[in-house]
Motif scaffolding. Structure first.
Motif, PDB file in Angstrom:
ATOM      1  N   LYS A   1       0.815  -1.223   0.000  1.00  0.00           N
ATOM      2  CA  LYS A   1       0.000   0.000   0.000  1.00  0.00           C
ATOM      3  C   LYS A   1       0.846   1.269   0.000  1.00  0.00           C
ATOM      4  O   LYS A   1       0.310   2.361  -0.127  1.00  0.00           O
ATOM      5  CB  LYS A   1      -0.921  -0.001   1.214  1.00  0.00           C
ATOM      6  CG  LYS A   1      -1.947  -1.118   1.175  1.00  0.00           C
ATOM      7  CD  LYS A   1      -2.839  -1.085   2.381  1.00  0.00           C
ATOM      8  CE  LYS A   1      -3.884  -2.200   2.287  1.00  0.00           C
ATOM      9  NZ  LYS A   1      -4.803  -2.168   3.415  1.00  0.00           N
ATOM     10  N   ALA A   2       2.146   1.117   0.160  1.00  0.00           N
ATOM     11  CA  ALA A   2       3.052   2.272   0.160  1.00  0.00           C
ATOM     12  C   ALA A   2       4.416   1.818  -0.335  1.00  0.00           C
ATOM     13  O   ALA A   2       4.738   0.631  -0.275  1.00  0.00           O
ATOM     14  CB  ALA A   2       3.168   2.855   1.564  1.00  0.00           C
ATOM     15  N   ASP A   3       5.190   2.768  -0.816  1.00  0.00           N
ATOM     16  CA  ASP A   3       6.551   2.472  -1.254  1.00  0.00           C
ATOM     17  C   ASP A   3       7.497   2.547  -0.065  1.00  0.00           C
ATOM     18  O   ASP A   3       7.290   3.344   0.856  1.00  0.00           O
ATOM     19  CB  ASP A   3       7.003   3.488  -2.312  1.00  0.00           C
ATOM     20  CG  ASP A   3       6.223   3.359  -3.607  1.00  0.00           C
ATOM     21  OD1 ASP A   3       5.799   2.230  -3.942  1.00  0.00           O
ATOM     22  OD2 ASP A   3       6.031   4.393  -4.280  1.00  0.00           O
ATOM     23  N   ALA A   4       8.559   1.756  -0.119  1.00  0.00           N
ATOM     24  CA  ALA A   4       9.596   1.819   0.901  1.00  0.00           C
ATOM     25  C   ALA A   4      10.322   3.157   0.780  1.00  0.00           C
ATOM     26  O   ALA A   4      10.435   3.723  -0.305  1.00  0.00           O
ATOM     27  CB  ALA A   4      10.579   0.670   0.729  1.00  0.00           C
ATOM     28  N   VAL A   5      10.798   3.661   1.892  1.00  0.00           N
ATOM     29  CA  VAL A   5      11.552   4.905   1.912  1.00  0.00           C
ATOM     30  C   VAL A   5      12.956   4.629   1.380  1.00  0.00           C
ATOM     31  O   VAL A   5      13.636   3.716   1.846  1.00  0.00           O
ATOM     32  CB  VAL A   5      11.625   5.487   3.344  1.00  0.00           C
ATOM     33  CG1 VAL A   5      12.576   6.663   3.413  1.00  0.00           C
ATOM     34  CG2 VAL A   5      10.233   5.882   3.822  1.00  0.00           C
ATOM     35  N   SER A   6      13.390   5.423   0.420  1.00  0.00           N
ATOM     36  CA  SER A   6      14.724   5.272  -0.146  1.00  0.00           C
ATOM     37  C   SER A   6      15.682   6.274   0.487  1.00  0.00           C
ATOM     38  O   SER A   6      15.257   7.272   1.089  1.00  0.00           O
ATOM     39  CB  SER A   6      14.681   5.491  -1.659  1.00  0.00           C
ATOM     40  OG  SER A   6      14.399   6.852  -1.941  1.00  0.00           O
ATOM     41  N   ALA A   7      16.963   6.033   0.314  1.00  0.00           N
ATOM     42  CA  ALA A   7      17.966   6.987   0.783  1.00  0.00           C
ATOM     43  C   ALA A   7      17.774   8.335   0.092  1.00  0.00           C
ATOM     44  O   ALA A   7      17.979   9.392   0.700  1.00  0.00           O
ATOM     45  CB  ALA A   7      19.365   6.438   0.535  1.00  0.00           C
ATOM     46  N   GLU A   8      17.327   8.295  -1.160  1.00  0.00           N
ATOM     47  CA  GLU A   8      17.067   9.534  -1.901  1.00  0.00           C
ATOM     48  C   GLU A   8      15.905  10.312  -1.289  1.00  0.00           C
ATOM     49  O   GLU A   8      15.912  11.540  -1.277  1.00  0.00           O
ATOM     50  CB  GLU A   8      16.781   9.234  -3.380  1.00  0.00           C
ATOM     51  CG  GLU A   8      17.984   8.720  -4.146  1.00  0.00           C
ATOM     52  CD  GLU A   8      18.323   7.251  -3.868  1.00  0.00           C
ATOM     53  OE1 GLU A   8      17.430   6.484  -3.425  1.00  0.00           O
ATOM     54  OE2 GLU A   8      19.492   6.888  -4.052  1.00  0.00           O
ATOM     55  N   ASP A   9      14.890   9.596  -0.783  1.00  0.00           N
ATOM     56  CA  ASP A   9      13.770  10.267  -0.107  1.00  0.00           C
ATOM     57  C   ASP A   9      14.275  11.031   1.121  1.00  0.00           C
ATOM     58  O   ASP A   9      13.858  12.171   1.374  1.00  0.00           O
ATOM     59  CB  ASP A   9      12.705   9.252   0.335  1.00  0.00           C
ATOM     60  CG  ASP A   9      11.998   8.571  -0.809  1.00  0.00           C
ATOM     61  OD1 ASP A   9      11.897   9.154  -1.906  1.00  0.00           O
ATOM     62  OD2 ASP A   9      11.539   7.419  -0.599  1.00  0.00           O
ATOM     63  N   VAL A  10      15.153  10.402   1.874  1.00  0.00           N
ATOM     64  CA  VAL A  10      15.714  11.042   3.068  1.00  0.00           C
ATOM     65  C   VAL A  10      16.547  12.251   2.657  1.00  0.00           C
ATOM     66  O   VAL A  10      16.428  13.338   3.232  1.00  0.00           O
ATOM     67  CB  VAL A  10      16.554  10.045   3.892  1.00  0.00           C
ATOM     68  CG1 VAL A  10      17.211  10.743   5.079  1.00  0.00           C
ATOM     69  CG2 VAL A  10      15.698   8.874   4.373  1.00  0.00           C
ATOM     70  N   GLU A  11      17.373  12.073   1.643  1.00  0.00           N
ATOM     71  CA  GLU A  11      18.221  13.159   1.159  1.00  0.00           C
ATOM     72  C   GLU A  11      17.387  14.355   0.692  1.00  0.00           C
ATOM     73  O   GLU A  11      17.686  15.505   1.031  1.00  0.00           O
ATOM     74  CB  GLU A  11      19.088  12.638   0.006  1.00  0.00           C
ATOM     75  CG  GLU A  11      20.116  13.614  -0.486  1.00  0.00           C
ATOM     76  CD  GLU A  11      21.006  13.003  -1.563  1.00  0.00           C
ATOM     77  OE1 GLU A  11      21.512  13.786  -2.382  1.00  0.00           O
ATOM     78  OE2 GLU A  11      21.181  11.779  -1.590  1.00  0.00           O
ATOM     79  N   GLU A  12      16.336  14.094  -0.060  1.00  0.00           N
ATOM     80  CA  GLU A  12      15.462  15.166  -0.563  1.00  0.00           C
ATOM     81  C   GLU A  12      14.785  15.917   0.584  1.00  0.00           C
ATOM     82  O   GLU A  12      14.721  17.144   0.593  1.00  0.00           O
ATOM     83  CB  GLU A  12      14.421  14.596  -1.523  1.00  0.00           C
ATOM     84  CG  GLU A  12      13.316  15.560  -1.905  1.00  0.00           C
ATOM     85  CD  GLU A  12      13.799  16.869  -2.510  1.00  0.00           C
ATOM     86  OE1 GLU A  12      13.142  17.902  -2.268  1.00  0.00           O
ATOM     87  OE2 GLU A  12      14.832  16.877  -3.200  1.00  0.00           O
TER      88      GLU A  12
END
Length: 188
Positions: A110-121
């Protein structure tokens, strides 16, 4: 020393309690005034665990206001993102161990996993410097000490040196467990 607020976040079972107690004791060994508190919630069921630590200045309560933590420590990528967005002060620092414990909504698709890029952004948007710690450890339960090691090497907590972290771990851990964790603290 001016007040320095720290927010620590992770998932139950990752050693948040040891991490926060080590930070508190290290600050105490450095001769700084310090107070802290943990909230456990559903820790035993893999739920979110958070700790608040305040060092220096006039500290009357251990709770850190949202958006005011100069340092955010997280033991998992999803919690790193949540913690930075909720507690990091503009100009602050996020240090997290780059591992992923998938929340239920991710496991259910139901949701995407958090990526390192998500954290960086998110950190870029929030004006928060971010650091990801990722290394092979003799035991995954030592991720908390790996964060302490990085915090010590980067000088992330003013007035707290490697020797103070070492003394804190000596206070908290016995024999062989202490020896193994000191090796991680020293980067071995």
């Amino acid at each position: 020393m001016k007040r320095f607020d720290i927010y620590i976040s992770g998932v139950g079972g990752q050693g948040i309690g040891l991490l926060s107690e080590a930070v508190i004791r290290a600050a105490d060994h450095a001769g700084l005034s310090v107070c802290g508190v943990d909230t456990h919630g559903l820790a035993q069921r893999g739920g979110m665990v958070e700790s608040f630590v305040r060092i220096g200045g006039e500290v009357t309560t251990p709770l850190v206001r949202k958006g005011s933590a100069f340092l955010v420590l997280a033991l998992e990528r999803t919690e790193a993102l949540r913690a930075a967005e909720a507690y990091a002060a503009s100009g602050g620092v996020l240090l997290y161990f780059d591992t992923l414990w998938q929340p239920l909504d991710v496991r259910l698709g139901k949701a995407d996993a958090v990526s390192a890029e998500d954290v960086e952004e998110a950190c870029r948007r929030l004006n928060v410097r971010h650091m990801a710690e990722k290394r092979d450890l003799p035991d995954v339960r030592m991720q908390n000490v790996a964060l302490l090691s990085r915090a010590a090497k980067e000088g992330l907590i003013p007035g707290v040196e490697m020797e103070h972290y070492r003394k804190a771990l000596e206070d908290l851990l016995p024999g062989k467990v202490l020896a193994a964790n000191l090796k991680v603290l020293e980067g071995q």
